[in-house]
Write a protein that holds these residues in place. Structure first.
Motif, PDB file in Angstrom:
ATOM      1  N   ASN A  38       2.847   4.061  -1.298  1.00 61.70           N
ATOM      2  CA  ASN A  38       2.161   2.990  -1.390  1.00 61.70           C
ATOM      3  C   ASN A  38       0.552   3.410  -1.044  1.00 61.70           C
ATOM      4  O   ASN A  38      -0.062   3.830   0.000  1.00 61.70           O
ATOM      5  N   PRO A  39      -0.430   2.852  -2.209  1.00 57.81           N
ATOM      6  CA  PRO A  39      -1.907   3.158  -2.198  1.00 57.81           C
ATOM      7  C   PRO A  39      -2.522   2.607  -1.064  1.00 57.81           C
ATOM      8  O   PRO A  39      -3.433   2.994  -0.463  1.00 57.81           O
ATOM      9  N   PHE A  46      -8.462   1.797  -4.039  1.00 54.43           N
ATOM     10  CA  PHE A  46      -7.530   0.591  -4.198  1.00 54.43           C
ATOM     11  C   PHE A  46      -7.553  -0.222  -3.209  1.00 54.43           C
ATOM     12  O   PHE A  46      -7.656  -1.526  -3.411  1.00 54.43           O
ATOM     13  N   THR A  47      -7.613   0.329  -2.024  1.00 56.87           N
ATOM     14  CA  THR A  47      -7.281  -0.542  -0.694  1.00 56.87           C
ATOM     15  C   THR A  47      -8.257  -1.374  -0.447  1.00 56.87           C
ATOM     16  O   THR A  47      -8.341  -2.804  -0.051  1.00 56.87           O
ATOM     17  N   THR A  48      -9.796  -0.934  -0.671  1.00 58.49           N
ATOM     18  CA  THR A  48     -10.807  -1.617  -0.376  1.00 58.49           C
ATOM     19  C   THR A  48     -10.994  -2.308  -1.364  1.00 58.49           C
ATOM     20  O   THR A  48     -11.715  -3.710  -1.503  1.00 58.49           O
ATOM     21  N   GLN A  49     -11.286  -1.880  -2.705  1.00 61.73           N
ATOM     22  CA  GLN A  49     -11.713  -2.553  -4.027  1.00 61.73           C
ATOM     23  C   GLN A  49     -10.552  -3.626  -4.430  1.00 61.73           C
ATOM     24  O   GLN A  49     -11.022  -4.605  -5.343  1.00 61.73           O
TER      25      GLN A  49
ATOM     26  N   PHE B  54      15.300   9.757  -2.433  1.00 60.39           N
ATOM     27  CA  PHE B  54      16.229   9.735  -2.930  1.00 60.39           C
ATOM     28  C   PHE B  54      16.784   8.527  -4.096  1.00 60.39           C
ATOM     29  O   PHE B  54      17.801   8.543  -4.269  1.00 60.39           O
ATOM     30  N   ASP B  55      15.927   7.650  -3.708  1.00 64.39           N
ATOM     31  CA  ASP B  55      16.016   6.424  -4.489  1.00 64.39           C
ATOM     32  C   ASP B  55      15.747   6.527  -5.902  1.00 64.39           C
ATOM     33  O   ASP B  55      14.274   6.511  -5.768  1.00 64.39           O
ATOM     34  N   PRO B  56      16.304   6.722  -6.870  1.00 63.52           N
ATOM     35  CA  PRO B  56      15.499   7.013  -8.247  1.00 63.52           C
ATOM     36  C   PRO B  56      14.599   5.867  -8.756  1.00 63.52           C
ATOM     37  O   PRO B  56      13.665   6.204  -9.296  1.00 63.52           O
ATOM     38  N   ASP B  57      14.794   4.515  -8.279  1.00 66.08           N
ATOM     39  CA  ASP B  57      14.193   3.577  -8.666  1.00 66.08           C
ATOM     40  C   ASP B  57      12.974   2.893  -7.621  1.00 66.08           C
ATOM     41  O   ASP B  57      12.175   2.318  -7.878  1.00 66.08           O
ATOM     42  N   TYR B  58      12.941   3.818  -6.300  1.00 66.90           N
ATOM     43  CA  TYR B  58      11.844   3.258  -5.479  1.00 66.90           C
ATOM     44  C   TYR B  58      10.525   3.128  -6.142  1.00 66.90           C
ATOM     45  O   TYR B  58       9.956   3.688  -6.812  1.00 66.90           O
ATOM     46  N   PHE B  59      10.187   1.677  -5.837  1.00 67.22           N
ATOM     47  CA  PHE B  59       8.740   1.307  -6.528  1.00 67.22           C
ATOM     48  C   PHE B  59       7.537   1.852  -5.902  1.00 67.22           C
ATOM     49  O   PHE B  59       6.458   1.582  -6.488  1.00 67.22           O
ATOM     50  N   LEU B  60       7.489   2.338  -4.709  1.00 67.75           N
ATOM     51  CA  LEU B  60       6.254   2.986  -4.081  1.00 67.75           C
ATOM     52  C   LEU B  60       6.154   4.377  -4.456  1.00 67.75           C
ATOM     53  O   LEU B  60       5.632   5.182  -3.722  1.00 67.75           O
ATOM     54  N   ARG B  61       6.640   4.908  -5.491  1.00 70.61           N
ATOM     55  CA  ARG B  61       6.538   6.179  -5.858  1.00 70.61           C
ATOM     56  C   ARG B  61       6.182   6.197  -7.505  1.00 70.61           C
ATOM     57  O   ARG B  61       6.884   5.735  -8.150  1.00 70.61           O
ATOM     58  N   PRO B  62       4.804   7.236  -7.739  1.00 68.01           N
ATOM     59  CA  PRO B  62       4.371   7.166  -8.901  1.00 68.01           C
ATOM     60  C   PRO B  62       5.696   7.778  -9.954  1.00 68.01           C
ATOM     61  O   PRO B  62       6.494   8.670  -9.432  1.00 68.01           O
ATOM     62  N   LYS B  63       5.888   7.097 -11.134  1.00 68.47           N
ATOM     63  CA  LYS B  63       6.724   7.799 -12.028  1.00 68.47           C
ATOM     64  C   LYS B  63       6.439   8.157 -13.266  1.00 68.47           C
ATOM     65  O   LYS B  63       5.330   7.479 -13.733  1.00 68.47           O
ATOM     66  N   VAL B  64       6.897   9.478 -13.679  1.00 67.73           N
ATOM     67  CA  VAL B  64       6.524   9.789 -15.014  1.00 67.73           C
ATOM     68  C   VAL B  64       6.420   9.115 -16.162  1.00 67.73           C
ATOM     69  O   VAL B  64       7.667   8.250 -16.339  1.00 67.73           O
ATOM     70  N   GLY B  65       5.214   8.681 -16.750  1.00 67.60           N
ATOM     71  CA  GLY B  65       5.344   7.894 -18.063  1.00 67.60           C
ATOM     72  C   GLY B  65       5.187   6.320 -17.771  1.00 67.60           C
ATOM     73  O   GLY B  65       4.921   5.663 -18.498  1.00 67.60           O
ATOM     74  N   GLN B  66       5.173   5.905 -16.393  1.00 65.59           N
ATOM     75  CA  GLN B  66       5.001   4.744 -16.190  1.00 65.59           C
ATOM     76  C   GLN B  66       3.332   4.286 -15.356  1.00 65.59           C
ATOM     77  O   GLN B  66       3.023   5.193 -14.727  1.00 65.59           O
ATOM     78  N   PRO B  67       3.149   3.236 -15.392  1.00 64.62           N
ATOM     79  CA  PRO B  67       1.775   2.666 -14.942  1.00 64.62           C
ATOM     80  C   PRO B  67       1.878   2.757 -13.270  1.00 64.62           C
ATOM     81  O   PRO B  67       3.034   2.777 -12.738  1.00 64.62           O
ATOM     82  N   TRP B  68       0.965   3.331 -12.665  1.00 55.27           N
ATOM     83  CA  TRP B  68       0.856   3.294 -11.075  1.00 55.27           C
ATOM     84  C   TRP B  68      -0.158   2.454 -10.883  1.00 55.27           C
ATOM     85  O   TRP B  68      -1.466   2.389 -11.465  1.00 55.27           O
ATOM     86  N   GLY B  85      -0.106  -6.672 -11.258  1.00 49.85           N
ATOM     87  CA  GLY B  85      -0.870  -6.114 -10.321  1.00 49.85           C
ATOM     88  C   GLY B  85      -0.360  -6.130  -8.939  1.00 49.85           C
ATOM     89  O   GLY B  85      -0.915  -5.537  -7.966  1.00 49.85           O
ATOM     90  N   GLY B  86       0.451  -7.181  -8.511  1.00 50.55           N
ATOM     91  CA  GLY B  86       0.768  -7.440  -7.215  1.00 50.55           C
ATOM     92  C   GLY B  86       1.790  -6.518  -6.513  1.00 50.55           C
ATOM     93  O   GLY B  86       1.938  -6.877  -5.274  1.00 50.55           O
ATOM     94  N   ARG B  87       2.560  -5.678  -7.062  1.00 49.91           N
ATOM     95  CA  ARG B  87       3.497  -4.979  -6.305  1.00 49.91           C
ATOM     96  C   ARG B  87       3.047  -4.207  -5.203  1.00 49.91           C
ATOM     97  O   ARG B  87       2.088  -3.377  -5.578  1.00 49.91           O
ATOM     98  N   GLY B  88       3.370  -4.486  -4.192  1.00 53.55           N
ATOM     99  CA  GLY B  88       3.149  -3.549  -3.005  1.00 53.55           C
ATOM    100  C   GLY B  88       1.860  -3.942  -2.449  1.00 53.55           C
ATOM    101  O   GLY B  88       1.516  -3.309  -1.355  1.00 53.55           O
ATOM    102  N   GLY B  89       0.846  -4.534  -2.855  1.00 48.83           N
ATOM    103  CA  GLY B  89      -0.504  -4.782  -2.489  1.00 48.83           C
ATOM    104  C   GLY B  89      -1.304  -5.373  -3.400  1.00 48.83           C
ATOM    105  O   GLY B  89      -2.325  -4.573  -3.750  1.00 48.83           O
ATOM    106  N   GLY B  90      -1.015  -6.398  -3.758  1.00 50.45           N
ATOM    107  CA  GLY B  90      -1.933  -7.048  -4.777  1.00 50.45           C
ATOM    108  C   GLY B  90      -3.136  -7.612  -3.960  1.00 50.45           C
ATOM    109  O   GLY B  90      -3.448  -7.685  -3.021  1.00 50.45           O
ATOM    110  N   GLY B  91      -4.223  -8.176  -4.816  1.00 49.08           N
ATOM    111  CA  GLY B  91      -5.555  -8.589  -4.466  1.00 49.08           C
ATOM    112  C   GLY B  91      -5.317  -9.870  -3.391  1.00 49.08           C
ATOM    113  O   GLY B  91      -6.016 -10.053  -2.689  1.00 49.08           O
TER     114      GLY B  91
END
Lengths: 140, 171
Positions: A38-39, A46-49, B54-68, B85-91
């Protein structure tokens, strides 16, 4: 090494410093080992902006892991039976954390003595960042 | 966490112990560990958290070819207007870890191959002092070994906050 029930007193507290001036690099190490990228924990831009926090902050699980060292150093290897926490405040780079275990009771469970501890970790300002419990097998 | 197969590896345990600042030799030195009550290298108490690797779908890991959603050229790598934009820590705040509980039925060691099965638990809400409305959700993960024996039961609670946590701390 192992704790003895006969030497323990209810209310007694064991404390250890588990990190002094937490470095961003240690948070990166934890991200890499745990797989939680998680960034919010390693990406200051990311975290500040975007996320709106003053800085990156530690994974709650890093605080739980560091606090776990205090517990296992105290009770001994392979003695832990239960360990649970609530994260009560965030931990930021630069924080210094002291973790403590206070004996709540000693119970008999399946022919063994099990010590039950209240666990607490505080930062350099005296703010509690983690609150929880641990149960460990102890010698009679 | 849904790791179908979670192989417990000595190198991974060593790196994990280092990352939490734990230099106990029982986590990396087999010769030392043999002479302890553990009888060999074991994993530190919170190690199973790293089953995320070891979780292939774990969403807090960048994946090849997908937006991060972390920063690159821009502060975030996703187009927030597209609603991703909200996954894991949105504005507005996003998800944080609120609680974690473990019950150890035995201590895991290199060579074990675990399977994790996660079931959702309760969800509840409350009004937070420092971050607006809080929505909590619980999950229970059972880690079983190669013989089908339950080795660790983990219960986690996540919280989504309405806005970032206010940093005014009270001692």
């Amino acid at each position: 090494m192992a704790l003895k029930a006969s030497n323990l007193k209810v209310g007694e507290t064991h404390t250890a410093r588990v990190v002094d001036d937490l470095k961003r690099t240690q948070i990166v190490q934890y991200a890499g080992a745990s797989g939680d990228y998680n960034p919010l924990h390693t990406d200051e831009v990311f975290t500040t902006q975007v996320a709106g926090y003053p800085s990156v902050f530690a994974h709650g699980m890093l605080t739980m892991g560091m606090t776990g060292k205090m517990i296992t150093d105290y009770v001994g290897d392979a003695r832990l039976k239960k360990y649970g926490v609530r994260f009560t405040s965030q931990v930021f780079p630069g924080d210094t954390l002291d973790a403590s275990a206070t004996l709540k009771e000693i119970k008999d469970e399946g022919g063994e003595k099990v010590a039950v501890f209240d666990v607490s970790t505080v930062n350099q300002n005296g703010v509690q960042v983690l609150s929880g419990y641990a149960e460990a097998r102890v010698d009679p | 966490m849904a790791a179908k197969t979670f192989p417990i590896e000595a190198g991974h345990i060593m790196m994990f112990a280092r990352s939490v600042g734990d230099d106990n030799k029982v986590y990396y030195d087999e010769d030392h560990a043999k002479g302890t009550e553990a009888g060999g290298i074991i994993a530190p108490p919170t190690f199973v958290q790293s089953s995320a690797q070891f979780d292939p779908d774990y969403f807090l890991r960048p994946k090849v070819g997908q937006p991060w959603f972390g920063s690159g050229k821009n502060p975030t790598g996703v187009d927030r207007s597209a609603g991703d934009g909200g996954r894991g820590g949105g504005g507005g705040g996003g998800g944080l870890h609120a609680e974690q509980h473990y019950e150890y039925h035995r201590h895991i060691k290199p060579g074990d191959v675990l399977t994790a099965t996660t079931k959702p638990g309760k969800t509840w809400e409350r009004e937070g002092r420092r971050s607006g409305k809080l929505v909590f959700s619980e999950s229970v993960t059972e880690y079983r070994d190669q013989n089908g024996e339950l080795v660790i039961t983990a219960r986690g609670v996540g919280v989504r906050t309405e806005r970032p946590v206010d940093q005014k701390q009270e001692a």
